[in-house]
Design a protein around this motif. Structure first.
Motif, short mmCIF file in Angstrom:
data_model
loop_
_atom_site.label_atom_id
_atom_site.label_comp_id
_atom_site.label_asym_id
_atom_site.label_seq_id
_atom_site.Cartn_x
_atom_site.Cartn_y
_atom_site.Cartn_z
N THR A 2 3.93 5.15 -2.76
CA THR A 2 2.56 4.71 -2.91
C THR A 2 2.47 3.82 -4.14
O THR A 2 2.93 4.18 -5.22
N TYR A 3 1.90 2.64 -3.95
CA TYR A 3 1.79 1.67 -5.03
C TYR A 3 0.38 1.63 -5.58
O TYR A 3 -0.59 1.88 -4.86
N GLU A 4 0.26 1.28 -6.85
CA GLU A 4 -1.05 1.16 -7.50
C GLU A 4 -1.92 0.12 -6.79
O GLU A 4 -3.11 0.33 -6.59
N GLN A 6 -2.64 -1.66 -3.38
CA GLN A 6 -2.41 -1.54 -1.95
C GLN A 6 -3.40 -2.43 -1.22
O GLN A 6 -4.60 -2.40 -1.51
N GLU A 81 11.15 -1.59 -8.95
CA GLU A 81 11.67 -0.49 -8.14
C GLU A 81 12.96 -1.01 -7.49
O GLU A 81 13.01 -2.15 -7.01
N ARG A 96 11.99 -4.66 -6.11
CA ARG A 96 10.57 -4.80 -5.74
C ARG A 96 9.70 -4.59 -6.97
O ARG A 96 10.08 -3.91 -7.91
N CYS A 97 8.52 -5.17 -6.92
CA CYS A 97 7.52 -4.92 -7.96
C CYS A 97 7.08 -3.47 -7.84
O CYS A 97 6.68 -3.02 -6.76
N ALA A 98 7.14 -2.72 -8.92
CA ALA A 98 6.77 -1.30 -8.89
C ALA A 98 5.26 -1.11 -8.75
O ALA A 98 4.81 -0.03 -8.38
N ARG A 99 4.48 -2.14 -9.02
CA ARG A 99 3.01 -2.01 -8.96
C ARG A 99 2.47 -2.25 -7.55
O ARG A 99 1.52 -1.60 -7.13
N CYS A 100 3.07 -3.22 -6.81
CA CYS A 100 2.52 -3.54 -5.49
C CYS A 100 3.55 -3.48 -4.36
O CYS A 100 3.19 -3.66 -3.19
N GLY A 101 4.82 -3.27 -4.69
CA GLY A 101 5.85 -3.16 -3.67
C GLY A 101 6.35 -4.47 -3.10
O GLY A 101 7.08 -4.48 -2.12
#
Length: 134
Positions: A2-4, A6, A81, A96-101
């Motif tokens: 789950t990303y911050e 979405q 990530e 991947r960006c850990a905030r939005c995937g």
């Protein structure tokens, strides 16, 4: 995960250009040696083009001559990530960006570059926005 940040697929398509969407949300790759940041030497911070999270610093950017911007370390350990990627008949580590995937590129180890981490974060220019230092 789950990303911050979405959003629905339609929301991402409305926000991003078709080329940005293909790389960031579909895991594509921009053509080598064509990205806007491949040879950039501007001092600043590279942020996720999809959500603005700060990912890499120009201080860790180095010339790998691989065709994409290369960094030896992310800005912070929780900025990205890392996921196993078994696509295209090989085993790699996706970044991947850990905030939005959003897909950024891949990280490689043990290639012998003279960097402190012996890692090369090979990142698509189109997945980044450079915020020049003031």
């Amino acid at each position: 995960m789950t990303y911050e940040i979405q959003k629905t697929d339609d929301e991402w398509r409305a926000q991003l250009s078709p080329a940005e969407y293909q790389v960031l949300r579909r895991g594509g790759t921009e053509p080598a040696f064509r990205g806007e940041y491949t040879d950039t030497k501007t001092v600043g911070v590279y942020a996720c083009r999809a959500c603005g999270a700060e990912l890499f610093s120009s201080e860790t950017k180095f010339e790998s001559h691989c065709g994409w911007p290369s960094f030896f370390d992310p800005r912070s350990s929780d900025a990205v990530e890392l996921l196993e990627d078994r696509s295209h008949g090989m085993v790699r580590v996706e970044v991947r960006c850990a905030r939005c995937g959003s897909h950024l590129g891949h990280v490689f180890e043990g290639e012998g570059y003279p960097t402190p981490t012996d890692q090369r974060y090979c990142i698509n220019s189109i997945s980044l926005t450079l915020k020049p230092a003031q």
